[in-house]
Design a protein around this motif. Structure first.
Motif, PDB file in Angstrom:
ATOM      1  N   ASN A  68      39.536  36.927  32.390  1.00 14.77           N
ATOM      2  CA  ASN A  68      38.547  35.859  32.533  1.00 14.77           C
ATOM      3  C   ASN A  68      37.421  36.291  33.480  1.00 14.77           C
ATOM      4  O   ASN A  68      36.236  36.089  33.201  1.00 14.77           O
ATOM      5  N   VAL A  69      37.800  36.929  34.578  1.00 14.81           N
ATOM      6  CA  VAL A  69      36.820  37.407  35.572  1.00 14.81           C
ATOM      7  C   VAL A  69      36.006  38.577  35.024  1.00 14.81           C
ATOM      8  O   VAL A  69      34.776  38.585  35.079  1.00 14.81           O
ATOM      9  N   SER A  70      36.705  39.585  34.467  1.00 11.78           N
ATOM     10  CA  SER A  70      36.001  40.792  33.992  1.00 11.78           C
ATOM     11  C   SER A  70      35.086  40.459  32.806  1.00 11.78           C
ATOM     12  O   SER A  70      33.974  40.987  32.706  1.00 11.78           O
ATOM     13  N   TYR A  71      35.543  39.551  31.937  1.00 20.22           N
ATOM     14  CA  TYR A  71      34.715  39.167  30.795  1.00 20.22           C
ATOM     15  C   TYR A  71      33.501  38.342  31.270  1.00 20.22           C
ATOM     16  O   TYR A  71      32.402  38.483  30.729  1.00 20.22           O
ATOM     17  N   GLY A  72      33.695  37.512  32.307  1.00 19.38           N
ATOM     18  CA  GLY A  72      32.576  36.775  32.889  1.00 19.38           C
ATOM     19  C   GLY A  72      31.521  37.707  33.459  1.00 19.38           C
ATOM     20  O   GLY A  72      30.312  37.498  33.271  1.00 19.38           O
ATOM     21  N   LYS A  73      31.983  38.764  34.148  1.00 16.21           N
ATOM     22  CA  LYS A  73      31.041  39.764  34.691  1.00 16.21           C
ATOM     23  C   LYS A  73      30.294  40.465  33.559  1.00 16.21           C
ATOM     24  O   LYS A  73      29.092  40.701  33.636  1.00 16.21           O
ATOM     25  N   PHE A  74      31.032  40.784  32.485  1.00 16.64           N
ATOM     26  CA  PHE A  74      30.433  41.435  31.319  1.00 16.64           C
ATOM     27  C   PHE A  74      29.370  40.537  30.682  1.00 16.64           C
ATOM     28  O   PHE A  74      28.265  40.983  30.361  1.00 16.64           O
TER      29      PHE A  74
END
Length: 352
Positions: A68-74
């Motif tokens: 959820n965090v890494s995809y949000g950053k992406f």
């Protein structure tokens, strides 16, 4: 937000994993129908992201939170690139659908990844996100959410039909908006054409060469979901449990699978559509063979609108859902989702 003009970026990732759709839209609050799409783009996924998102349904809750965090950053990076490329300066907020990983509303579960907090940090913009969770908590399906946009932006059509990973339809009946998922589309067609090394069946040319498997067609049309009255919605889990095993048991030839499933889609849609006043959007609108079969089964001629609206209607409507949410107006209809009441759904994150 007291001014009449509102500038929003909407973004959407569909279940068929064909990429992230972005639209930069100007809405006029005194007449929503006069919206203008100022910029639009689809950003394809890398092989790594595609594989991760396909497999995420099996992740642990801890791994999903990290995703959820890494995809949000992406998504933040994708947005910044879109903003820079189109030299966008005036943005009231960003409205993000995220990417659906889990959707089992009967168990009170729905999860769209893409942390709004991370998007806000990356872009330094206000973000509206997580449009589905509140509806599920209110006893709804959390889907479909697009119909309020159909009602307020596209009321000149009898039916609004989206052909994406799933087909969903919305229409007005006795002053009430009715909407639901009809059947799977690209989530199945793309899965099988991928086995031939293609991302999708261009114009439905491979399906057109296949043979109709009447036994498979009959079994597909007899699935219990089609007997249930709306509100109802579909997810990847349902397809994996009900569609793939059925197909794999009765047909091995990919063109014949595609041919038969296109026929199944046309039959299911024709059971719902009762006029030729249909706004068709989503990637399936470009499947020439599918549209031809739908026309043949319906006995009507279907006119397709401009390509930009076909491609970006869902991202456009999530931008619009954000407009309604920021003004605390209803953006989720109980007649559509089955929730206990109409409500204004979506979380808002404002960066420091």
């Amino acid at each position: 937000m007291n001014k009449n003009e509102v500038f929003v970026i909407g973004l959407m990732s569909g279940t068929s994993l064909d990429g992230i759709d972005l639209v930069y839209v100007k809405f006029f609050k005194n007449d929503y129908k006069k919206f203008k799409i100022l910029s639009s783009e689809t950003v394809g996924y890398s092989k790594e992201w595609k594989t991760t998102l396909q497999n995420a349904i099996h992740f642990s809750s801890e791994k999903l939170e990290l995703l959820n965090v890494s995809y949000g950053k992406f998504l933040g990076e994708v947005l910044n690139s879109f903003i820079d490329k189109n030299q966008i300066n005036n943005i009231d907020f960003i409205a993000s659908h995220g990417h659906t990983i889990l959707h089992q509303p009967e168990k009170g579960i729905t999860l769209q990844i893409g942390s709004g907090k991370e998007i806000a940090k990356a872009t330094s913009r206000k973000v509206v996100y997580d449009f589905r969770t509140q509806d599920v908590k209110l006893g709804g399906q959390g889907a479909p959410l697009v119909p309020i946009g159909d009602q307020l932006l596209f009321s000149n059509y009898d039916y609004c039909l989206n052909l994406g990973g799933f087909s969903n339809i919305s229409y007005q009946e006795n002053d009430v908006r009715i909407a639901y998922d009809v059947c799977p589309v690209n989530i199945v067609l793309n899965y099988y054409v991928n086995k031939l090394g293609f991302d999708y069946d261009d114009s439905g040319k491979i399906a057109a060469k296949g043979k109709l498997n009447k036994e498979l067609l009959k079994e597909l049309n007899n699935l219990e979901f089609y007997k249930i009255k709306p509100p109802k919605s579909l997810g990847l889990e349902w397809v994996q449990k009900n569609i793939f095993p059925l197909i794999d048991n009765l047909e091995k030839d990919v063109p014949s699978i595609l041919r038969t499933f296109v026929e199944h889609i046309a039959i299911q849609l024709s059971a719902v559509i009762k006029s030729d006043s249909v706004l068709i959007t989503g990637g399936g609108a470009f499947n020439v063979f599918l549209i031809k079969r739908l026309e043949d089964v319906l006995g009507v001629k279907i006119l397709l609108i401009n390509k930009e609206l076909i491609d970006f209607k869902e991202a456009l409507i999530f931008a619009f859902l954000g407009v309604l949410r920021v003004d605390n107006q209803v953006n989720c209809l109980k007649s559509v989702t089955g929730a206990i009441k109409d409500h204004s759904s979506g979380k808002i994150f404002i960066p420091n």
